[in-house]
Design a protein around this motif. Structure first.
Motif, PDB file in Angstrom:
ATOM      1  N   ILE A 137      -9.752   6.612  -8.581  1.00  0.00           N
ATOM      2  CA  ILE A 137      -8.696   5.649  -8.224  1.00  0.00           C
ATOM      3  C   ILE A 137      -7.377   6.377  -8.002  1.00  0.00           C
ATOM      4  O   ILE A 137      -6.655   6.103  -7.035  1.00  0.00           O
ATOM      5  N   LEU A 138      -7.068   7.322  -8.880  1.00  0.00           N
ATOM      6  CA  LEU A 138      -5.851   8.112  -8.709  1.00  0.00           C
ATOM      7  C   LEU A 138      -5.904   8.944  -7.430  1.00  0.00           C
ATOM      8  O   LEU A 138      -4.914   9.088  -6.723  1.00  0.00           O
ATOM      9  N   ARG A 139      -7.080   9.467  -7.113  1.00  0.00           N
ATOM     10  CA  ARG A 139      -7.246  10.256  -5.885  1.00  0.00           C
ATOM     11  C   ARG A 139      -7.057   9.375  -4.648  1.00  0.00           C
ATOM     12  O   ARG A 139      -6.414   9.778  -3.687  1.00  0.00           O
ATOM     13  N   GLU A 140      -7.586   8.153  -4.683  1.00  0.00           N
ATOM     14  CA  GLU A 140      -7.439   7.228  -3.554  1.00  0.00           C
ATOM     15  C   GLU A 140      -5.978   6.872  -3.297  1.00  0.00           C
ATOM     16  O   GLU A 140      -5.598   6.581  -2.173  1.00  0.00           O
ATOM     17  N   ALA A 141      -5.169   6.901  -4.346  1.00  0.00           N
ATOM     18  CA  ALA A 141      -3.735   6.609  -4.206  1.00  0.00           C
ATOM     19  C   ALA A 141      -2.943   7.855  -3.845  1.00  0.00           C
ATOM     20  O   ALA A 141      -1.721   7.787  -3.694  1.00  0.00           O
ATOM     21  N   GLY A 142      -3.611   8.980  -3.737  1.00  0.00           N
ATOM     22  CA  GLY A 142      -2.940  10.218  -3.377  1.00  0.00           C
ATOM     23  C   GLY A 142      -2.254  10.903  -4.549  1.00  0.00           C
ATOM     24  O   GLY A 142      -1.482  11.833  -4.361  1.00  0.00           O
ATOM     25  N   LEU A 143      -2.534  10.451  -5.778  1.00  0.00           N
ATOM     26  CA  LEU A 143      -1.885  11.004  -6.958  1.00  0.00           C
ATOM     27  C   LEU A 143      -2.594  12.226  -7.525  1.00  0.00           C
ATOM     28  O   LEU A 143      -2.006  12.960  -8.316  1.00  0.00           O
ATOM     29  N   VAL A 144      -3.845  12.407  -7.154  1.00  0.00           N
ATOM     30  CA  VAL A 144      -4.656  13.491  -7.711  1.00  0.00           C
ATOM     31  C   VAL A 144      -5.430  14.163  -6.590  1.00  0.00           C
ATOM     32  O   VAL A 144      -5.899  13.500  -5.666  1.00  0.00           O
ATOM     33  N   THR A 145      -5.543  15.473  -6.685  1.00  0.00           N
ATOM     34  CA  THR A 145      -6.435  16.218  -5.800  1.00  0.00           C
ATOM     35  C   THR A 145      -7.462  16.906  -6.682  1.00  0.00           C
ATOM     36  O   THR A 145      -7.240  17.129  -7.876  1.00  0.00           O
ATOM     37  N   ASP A 146      -8.596  17.203  -6.093  1.00  0.00           N
ATOM     38  CA  ASP A 146      -9.632  17.891  -6.850  1.00  0.00           C
ATOM     39  C   ASP A 146     -10.245  19.001  -6.016  1.00  0.00           C
ATOM     40  O   ASP A 146     -10.118  19.012  -4.794  1.00  0.00           O
ATOM     41  N   TYR A 164      -8.967  19.127 -11.496  1.00  0.00           N
ATOM     42  CA  TYR A 164      -8.026  18.133 -10.972  1.00  0.00           C
ATOM     43  C   TYR A 164      -6.599  18.624 -11.103  1.00  0.00           C
ATOM     44  O   TYR A 164      -6.244  19.320 -12.043  1.00  0.00           O
ATOM     45  N   ARG A 165      -5.798  18.193 -10.141  1.00  0.00           N
ATOM     46  CA  ARG A 165      -4.390  18.572 -10.089  1.00  0.00           C
ATOM     47  C   ARG A 165      -3.575  17.338  -9.720  1.00  0.00           C
ATOM     48  O   ARG A 165      -3.964  16.541  -8.872  1.00  0.00           O
ATOM     49  N   LEU A 166      -2.415  17.202 -10.341  1.00  0.00           N
ATOM     50  CA  LEU A 166      -1.518  16.088 -10.039  1.00  0.00           C
ATOM     51  C   LEU A 166      -0.772  16.349  -8.741  1.00  0.00           C
ATOM     52  O   LEU A 166      -0.303  17.450  -8.483  1.00  0.00           O
ATOM     53  N   HIS A 167      -0.692  15.320  -7.923  1.00  0.00           N
ATOM     54  CA  HIS A 167       0.137  15.333  -6.715  1.00  0.00           C
ATOM     55  C   HIS A 167       1.115  14.179  -6.908  1.00  0.00           C
ATOM     56  O   HIS A 167       0.821  13.024  -6.598  1.00  0.00           O
ATOM     57  N   ALA A 168       2.281  14.483  -7.468  1.00  0.00           N
ATOM     58  CA  ALA A 168       3.196  13.457  -7.972  1.00  0.00           C
ATOM     59  C   ALA A 168       4.045  12.756  -6.919  1.00  0.00           C
ATOM     60  O   ALA A 168       4.674  11.744  -7.217  1.00  0.00           O
ATOM     61  N   SER A 169       4.075  13.240  -5.704  1.00  0.00           N
ATOM     62  CA  SER A 169       5.003  12.646  -4.726  1.00  0.00           C
ATOM     63  C   SER A 169       4.806  11.148  -4.493  1.00  0.00           C
ATOM     64  O   SER A 169       5.790  10.445  -4.250  1.00  0.00           O
ATOM     65  N   MET A 212       0.831  -1.201   0.000  1.00  0.00           N
ATOM     66  CA  MET A 212       0.000   0.000   0.000  1.00  0.00           C
ATOM     67  C   MET A 212       0.865   1.250   0.000  1.00  0.00           C
ATOM     68  O   MET A 212       1.944   1.262   0.527  1.00  0.00           O
ATOM     69  N   SER A 213       0.322   2.276  -0.545  1.00  0.00           N
ATOM     70  CA  SER A 213       1.021   3.549  -0.559  1.00  0.00           C
ATOM     71  C   SER A 213       1.004   4.144   0.836  1.00  0.00           C
ATOM     72  O   SER A 213      -0.014   4.129   1.514  1.00  0.00           O
ATOM     73  N   GLU A 214       2.147   4.668   1.264  1.00  0.00           N
ATOM     74  CA  GLU A 214       2.187   5.307   2.579  1.00  0.00           C
ATOM     75  C   GLU A 214       1.489   6.657   2.553  1.00  0.00           C
ATOM     76  O   GLU A 214       1.139   7.210   3.577  1.00  0.00           O
ATOM     77  N   ASN A 215       1.262   7.215   1.351  1.00  0.00           N
ATOM     78  CA  ASN A 215       0.592   8.498   1.221  1.00  0.00           C
ATOM     79  C   ASN A 215      -0.913   8.389   1.476  1.00  0.00           C
ATOM     80  O   ASN A 215      -1.525   9.314   1.959  1.00  0.00           O
ATOM     81  N   ASN A 216      -1.501   7.280   1.113  1.00  0.00           N
ATOM     82  CA  ASN A 216      -2.923   7.078   1.307  1.00  0.00           C
ATOM     83  C   ASN A 216      -3.182   5.581   1.363  1.00  0.00           C
ATOM     84  O   ASN A 216      -2.937   4.880   0.386  1.00  0.00           O
ATOM     85  N   PRO A 217      -3.693   5.087   2.459  1.00  0.00           N
ATOM     86  CA  PRO A 217      -3.879   3.643   2.604  1.00  0.00           C
ATOM     87  C   PRO A 217      -5.042   3.072   1.786  1.00  0.00           C
ATOM     88  O   PRO A 217      -5.242   1.881   1.762  1.00  0.00           O
ATOM     89  N   ASP A 275      -3.137   1.250  -3.485  1.00  0.00           N
ATOM     90  CA  ASP A 275      -1.714   1.118  -3.782  1.00  0.00           C
ATOM     91  C   ASP A 275      -1.387   1.921  -5.043  1.00  0.00           C
ATOM     92  O   ASP A 275      -2.114   1.863  -6.036  1.00  0.00           O
ATOM     93  N   VAL A 276      -0.293   2.661  -5.008  1.00  0.00           N
ATOM     94  CA  VAL A 276       0.087   3.501  -6.141  1.00  0.00           C
ATOM     95  C   VAL A 276       0.404   2.656  -7.373  1.00  0.00           C
ATOM     96  O   VAL A 276       0.125   3.059  -8.504  1.00  0.00           O
ATOM     97  N   PHE A 277       0.938   1.458  -7.195  1.00  0.00           N
ATOM     98  CA  PHE A 277       1.212   0.573  -8.322  1.00  0.00           C
ATOM     99  C   PHE A 277      -0.083   0.145  -8.998  1.00  0.00           C
ATOM    100  O   PHE A 277      -0.164   0.087 -10.225  1.00  0.00           O
ATOM    101  N   ASP A 278      -1.077  -0.158  -8.203  1.00  0.00           N
ATOM    102  CA  ASP A 278      -2.393  -0.508  -8.734  1.00  0.00           C
ATOM    103  C   ASP A 278      -2.987   0.675  -9.488  1.00  0.00           C
ATOM    104  O   ASP A 278      -3.568   0.520 -10.557  1.00  0.00           O
ATOM    105  N   ALA A 279      -2.809   1.851  -8.950  1.00  0.00           N
ATOM    106  CA  ALA A 279      -3.387   3.048  -9.562  1.00  0.00           C
ATOM    107  C   ALA A 279      -2.808   3.338 -10.937  1.00  0.00           C
ATOM    108  O   ALA A 279      -3.518   3.789 -11.837  1.00  0.00           O
ATOM    109  N   ILE A 280      -1.525   3.084 -11.138  1.00  0.00           N
ATOM    110  CA  ILE A 280      -0.916   3.397 -12.436  1.00  0.00           C
ATOM    111  C   ILE A 280      -0.911   2.200 -13.387  1.00  0.00           C
ATOM    112  O   ILE A 280      -0.396   2.307 -14.507  1.00  0.00           O
ATOM    113  N   ALA A 281      -1.487   1.090 -12.976  1.00  0.00           N
ATOM    114  CA  ALA A 281      -1.479  -0.110 -13.807  1.00  0.00           C
ATOM    115  C   ALA A 281      -2.289   0.055 -15.092  1.00  0.00           C
ATOM    116  O   ALA A 281      -2.014  -0.610 -16.084  1.00  0.00           O
TER     117      ALA A 281
END
Length: 109
Positions: A54-63, A72-77, A1-6, A9-15
């Motif tokens: 899905i991207l938001r759940e992984a912490g990759l996107v904010t809205d 929407y905005r990318l949160h790339a960390s 799981m991503s430590e940014n948002n439980p 998982d960030v890998f699942d999000a970008i799959a």
């Protein structure tokens, strides 16, 4: 799981290739309205919204809401997790290719 948002998982999000394309589009602008993102895909607004969720759940996107519009905005960390994972295997392959090269050189001698 991503430590940014439980939640995801960030890998699942970008799959998914659609989500990777969304990340790319968001990386090219500060903030993008949903209707502009939807125009880039051969699918409806609801489908694009599900990918963004899905991207938001992984912490990759904010809205944020602006009137009736969602932007929407990318949160790339969280992508750093992927970079760190890939870096490990980059070192692994460099080391093994170096060993292979050494063996081939020894064989030529």
């Amino acid at each position: 799981m991503s430590e940014n948002n439980p939640l995801r998982d960030v890998f699942d999000a970008i799959a998914d290739p659609t989500r990777r394309r969304l990340i790319q589009l968001l990386s090219e602008a500060d903030e993008v309205p949903l209707h502009e993102l939807t125009a880039q895909f051969p699918m409806g607004r609801t489908a694009v919204s599900k990918h963004l969720a899905i991207l938001r759940e992984a912490g990759l996107v904010t809205d944020r809401k602006v009137g009736r519009e969602t932007r929407y905005r990318l949160h790339a960390s969280p992508l750093r997790e992927i970079e760190d994972w890939a870096a490990y295997y980059r070192k692994f392959w460099q080391k093994n290719l170096l060993r292979l090269n050494q063996l081939l050189e020894e064989e030529e001698e």
